[in-house]
Design an enzyme around this catalytic site. Structure first.
Site, mmCIF file in Angstrom:
data_model
loop_
_atom_site.group_PDB
_atom_site.id
_atom_site.type_symbol
_atom_site.label_atom_id
_atom_site.label_comp_id
_atom_site.label_asym_id
_atom_site.label_seq_id
_atom_site.Cartn_x
_atom_site.Cartn_y
_atom_site.Cartn_z
ATOM 1 C CE LYS A 84 44.576 70.336 53.903
ATOM 2 N NZ LYS A 84 45.665 69.369 54.047
ATOM 3 N NE ARG A 107 45.158 66.430 44.026
ATOM 4 C CZ ARG A 107 45.184 65.932 45.227
ATOM 5 N NH1 ARG A 107 44.245 66.084 46.226
ATOM 6 N NH2 ARG A 107 45.930 65.030 45.537
ATOM 7 C CB THR A 157 50.720 64.791 49.439
ATOM 8 O OG1 THR A 157 49.270 64.198 48.633
ATOM 9 C CG2 THR A 157 49.944 64.663 50.964
ATOM 10 N NE ARG A 202 48.776 70.382 49.312
ATOM 11 C CZ ARG A 202 48.203 69.368 49.057
ATOM 12 N NH1 ARG A 202 48.757 68.607 47.964
ATOM 13 N NH2 ARG A 202 47.141 69.223 49.769
ATOM 14 C CG ASN A 226 49.256 69.604 52.885
ATOM 15 O OD1 ASN A 226 48.194 70.083 53.107
ATOM 16 N ND2 ASN A 226 49.295 68.325 52.245
ATOM 17 C CG HIS A 248 40.747 69.288 51.097
ATOM 18 N ND1 HIS A 248 41.286 67.883 50.877
ATOM 19 C CD2 HIS A 248 39.861 69.140 50.315
ATOM 20 C CE1 HIS A 248 40.392 67.096 50.303
ATOM 21 N NE2 HIS A 248 39.454 67.860 50.149
#
Ligand code: GDP
Ligand code: MG
Length: 192
Positions: free
Chosen positions: A10, A114, A120, A131, A151, A154
């Site tokens: 991002k 993930r 998140t 993250r 964070n 995506h």
């Protein structure tokens, strides 16, 4: 099961110069990059990626509410209100400066990505995850600043979401088939 999944670095990840670091984590974990480009997203692509989908809006809101309440913070908004607010904020965030979009492929790639990315809220994400290592942001901090949680990444949440999202960012022609030199070792058959 070999899967494909969408990863976006991002705008905060690109602006902070973390593109190389982030991509190398996926590569080292055996994930194969099969597509990659830098995109200055407009409202159209942002709106298709963060689709106005009731189930997604509710899931974002419910996860946020649960995490905030577990930390002892009262939440006044309903999950749907949170989801709708966050979607509006995400549209501004993802269009503020360029994003690097990737499709990566590998065994159970959706879950593996993930796991490497982490939860998140970076404040709660495990150390060792992208993250958890590179962002201090949280629900509290971002909500009080009126912006989405920054964070860095995506990553598609499940294979159905991945299939839909890959089509938002890439054409079929932009997905490339090739062999990594370590594939024979990683995926080798018994007796070889
Ligand atoms: P992800 O799959 O881990 O990225 O999380 P979600 O799909 O639930 O949410 C999408 C994105 O919205 C997150 O990565 C955050 O950037 C942002 N976000 C989610 N929930 C909240 C929230 O309650 N507050 C704020 N400020 N941002 C949120
Ligand atoms: Mg998600």
């Amino acid at each position: 099961m070999i899967e494909k999944t969408l990863v976006l670095i991002k705008p905060d990840g690109v602006q902070r110069g973390l593109v190389g670091e982030i991509i190398s984590r996926f590569e080292r974990a055996t994930l194969k990059i099969i597509a990659m480009k830098m995109v200055y997203a407009d409202k159209d692509i942002a709106g298709r990626h963060y689709a106005d989908d009731e189930a997604w809006l509710l899931s974002v809101g419910e996860k946020a509410k649960k995490s905030q309440e577990a930390d002892g913070h009262a939440v006044k908004e309903t999950p749907m209100q949170i989801g709708q607010r966050v979607r509006r904020q995400l549209m501004d965030y993802i269009t503020m400066s360029p994003t690097v979009a990737l499709v990566v492929e590998g065994h159970a790639a959706v879950r593996l990505v993930r796991k490497i990315v982490g939860g998140t809220s970076p404040h709660h994400a495990e150390p060792g995850t992208i993250r958890g290592d590179y962002s201090p942001d949280s629900y509290q901090l971002s909500d009080s600043s009126g912006r989405p949680i920054q964070n860095l990444i995506h990553a598609s949440g499940d294979p159905t979401e991945a299939a839909r999202e890959i089509k938002v960012w890439f054409t079929d022609k932009e997905l490339h088939a090739y062999k990594r030199v370590d594939e024979d070792l990683i995926y080798r058959m018994g007796g070889q």
